[in-house]
Design an enzyme around this catalytic site. Structure first.
Site, mmCIF file in Angstrom:
data_model
loop_
_atom_site.group_PDB
_atom_site.id
_atom_site.type_symbol
_atom_site.label_atom_id
_atom_site.label_comp_id
_atom_site.label_asym_id
_atom_site.label_seq_id
_atom_site.Cartn_x
_atom_site.Cartn_y
_atom_site.Cartn_z
ATOM 1 N N GLY A 13 -11.415 46.706 35.178
ATOM 2 C CA GLY A 13 -10.693 47.778 34.485
ATOM 3 C C GLY A 13 -10.179 48.826 35.462
ATOM 4 O O GLY A 13 -8.993 49.192 35.453
ATOM 5 N N THR A 118 -11.653 39.962 29.145
ATOM 6 C CA THR A 118 -13.086 39.643 29.021
ATOM 7 C C THR A 118 -13.285 38.137 28.850
ATOM 8 O O THR A 118 -12.610 37.496 28.050
ATOM 9 C CB THR A 118 -13.671 40.384 27.793
ATOM 10 O OG1 THR A 118 -13.407 41.776 27.935
ATOM 11 C CG2 THR A 118 -15.171 40.146 27.669
ATOM 12 N N ASN A 119 -14.229 37.594 29.587
ATOM 13 C CA ASN A 119 -14.527 36.160 29.517
ATOM 14 C C ASN A 119 -15.596 35.833 28.488
ATOM 15 O O ASN A 119 -16.409 36.698 28.187
ATOM 16 C CB ASN A 119 -14.980 35.679 30.903
ATOM 17 C CG ASN A 119 -13.786 35.346 31.770
ATOM 18 O OD1 ASN A 119 -12.839 34.712 31.326
ATOM 19 N ND2 ASN A 119 -13.816 35.799 33.018
ATOM 20 N N HIS A 174 -8.979 29.051 31.224
ATOM 21 C CA HIS A 174 -9.471 29.702 32.436
ATOM 22 C C HIS A 174 -10.842 29.124 32.754
ATOM 23 O O HIS A 174 -11.859 29.660 32.379
ATOM 24 C CB HIS A 174 -9.562 31.202 32.177
ATOM 25 C CG HIS A 174 -9.838 31.993 33.414
ATOM 26 N ND1 HIS A 174 -9.213 31.747 34.608
ATOM 27 C CD2 HIS A 174 -10.657 33.044 33.634
ATOM 28 C CE1 HIS A 174 -9.652 32.612 35.514
ATOM 29 N NE2 HIS A 174 -10.525 33.401 34.944
#
Ligand code: APR
Length: 316
Positions: A13, A118-119, A174
């Site tokens: 961020g 965010t993953n 991803h």
């Protein structure tokens, strides 16, 4: 002045904010639940305003009301995987965090384009789409831009050329199954297979797939943030300035490339409405097979999500 809010003032961020500020792209609001963290970082950035010629505002807060009327919201809020935590534990926590953030986004910036970082990215994007209720083109995941820039860099390093002269695209989810497209890779317009043999290209494809892992190994705790931040900033700029840059982005598919109802990295034009257009390109049979495997890996994540997630349920 346009407005960008970044949810989560951690490594990715704050680095995103840095790149956006450096180009004076928009006013910025950083939101983080950790008391004082976003405020501290915003102030620190502003102390460099005279040296870096910033003419934008940067606000740090833990109050989501400050994101009101943002044109773009970037979601990086989440927790990293800790020892003893399995994928499911992590997913549950990040889903609850992103559910909460999405509801604030829907309430305070109903017209925003949301860039999800965010993953696990392609799964979390689904949660953002459902919880905001936004049009599908307004929710886009950041992965392909990062994977592509890594692939481009490895090629430039190998050939000793300027990285900006390498054009390449990495599609798919991803993860380890991402799909770098060698037939669509060129250096100053020269197709890559005319400059490098298959083994060298395969080596770079492997290194791209392991790009995040290679950094995690060095860092030990935490994951990459400079290139992810730069990739997000590039997407933000394309939306804010309505540039319609063509890049790989995770988009919600309804039949494109033969896939339905999943987020997957595809070539897309990014503009003021988010995904302005998904570009259909012809894939070689082995590339399509690889993309199928990547889509299946994303579907597996979605099945995991659906084992506990109820849209409109609990948030954090
Ligand atoms: N609202 C706002 N911020 C939150 C919330 C929330 N509900 N919950 C957690 N956060 C904040 C944390 O306080 C932390 O500052 O999100 C930030 C996450 O930052 P880092 O832990 O430094 O993680 P980072 O490396 O930035 O990665 C963020 O991006 O690339 C992905 O896999 C990565 O999912 C991860 C995300």
């Amino acid at each position: 002045m346009k407005k960008v809010s970044v949810i989560g003032a951690g490594n990715v961020g704050a680095t995103t904010v840095y790149y956006i500020a450096e180009k004076n792209i928009a006013d910025i609001v950083m939101v983080d639940v950790a008391e004082g963290l976003a405020q501290k970082k915003a102030l620190d950035f502003l102390h460099s305003a005279t040296l870096r010629s910033y003419n934008i505002s940067i606000t740090g807060t833990s109050d989501y009301r400050e994101i009101r009327d943002s044109d773009v919201v970037v979601v990086t809020a989440g927790v990293p995987r800790k020892p003893g935590m399995d994928r499911m534990d992590l997913l549950k926590i990040n889903v609850a965090i992103v559910t909460g953030a999405s509801r604030y986004i829907a309430e305070y910036c109903p017209d925003a384009v949301v860039i999800v970082v965010t993953n696990p990215l392609d799964v979390i994007a689904m949660v953002v789409l459902r919880e905001t209720g936004f049009a599908i083109k307004k929710v886009v995941g950041m992965a392909g831009a990062l994977d592509s820039t890594r692939f481009r860099y490895f090629i430039a390093e190998k050939l000793g050329v300027w990285p900006g002269d390498v054009m390449a695209m990495v599609l798919g989810g991803h993860g380890d199954e991402m799909v770098p497209l060698k037939n669509y890779t060129s250096v100053g317009g020269i197709p890559l297979p005319q400059l490098l043999d298959d083994d060298s290209i395969e080596g770079m494809i492997r290194r791209t797939r392991d790009g995040g892992g290679e950094i995690v190994k060095y860092l030990k705790t935490g994951s990459a943030f400079y290139a992810p931040g730069a990739s997000v900033a590039k997407m933000v700029e394309s939306v804010i300035k309505d540039e319609k840059r063509l890049m790989a982005a995770s988009a919600y598919l309804r039949g494109e490339y033969g896939y339905h109802n999943i987020f997957l990295g595809v070539p897309a034009l990014l503009g003021k409405n988010g995904i302005e257009k998904i570009i259909n390109i012809e894939l070689a049979p082995e590339e399509k097979k690889a993309l199928d495997a990547s889509a299946e890996a994303v579907r597996e994540g979605i099945r995991m999500l659906e084992s506990f997630y109820v849209p409109g349920g609990e948030s954090q």
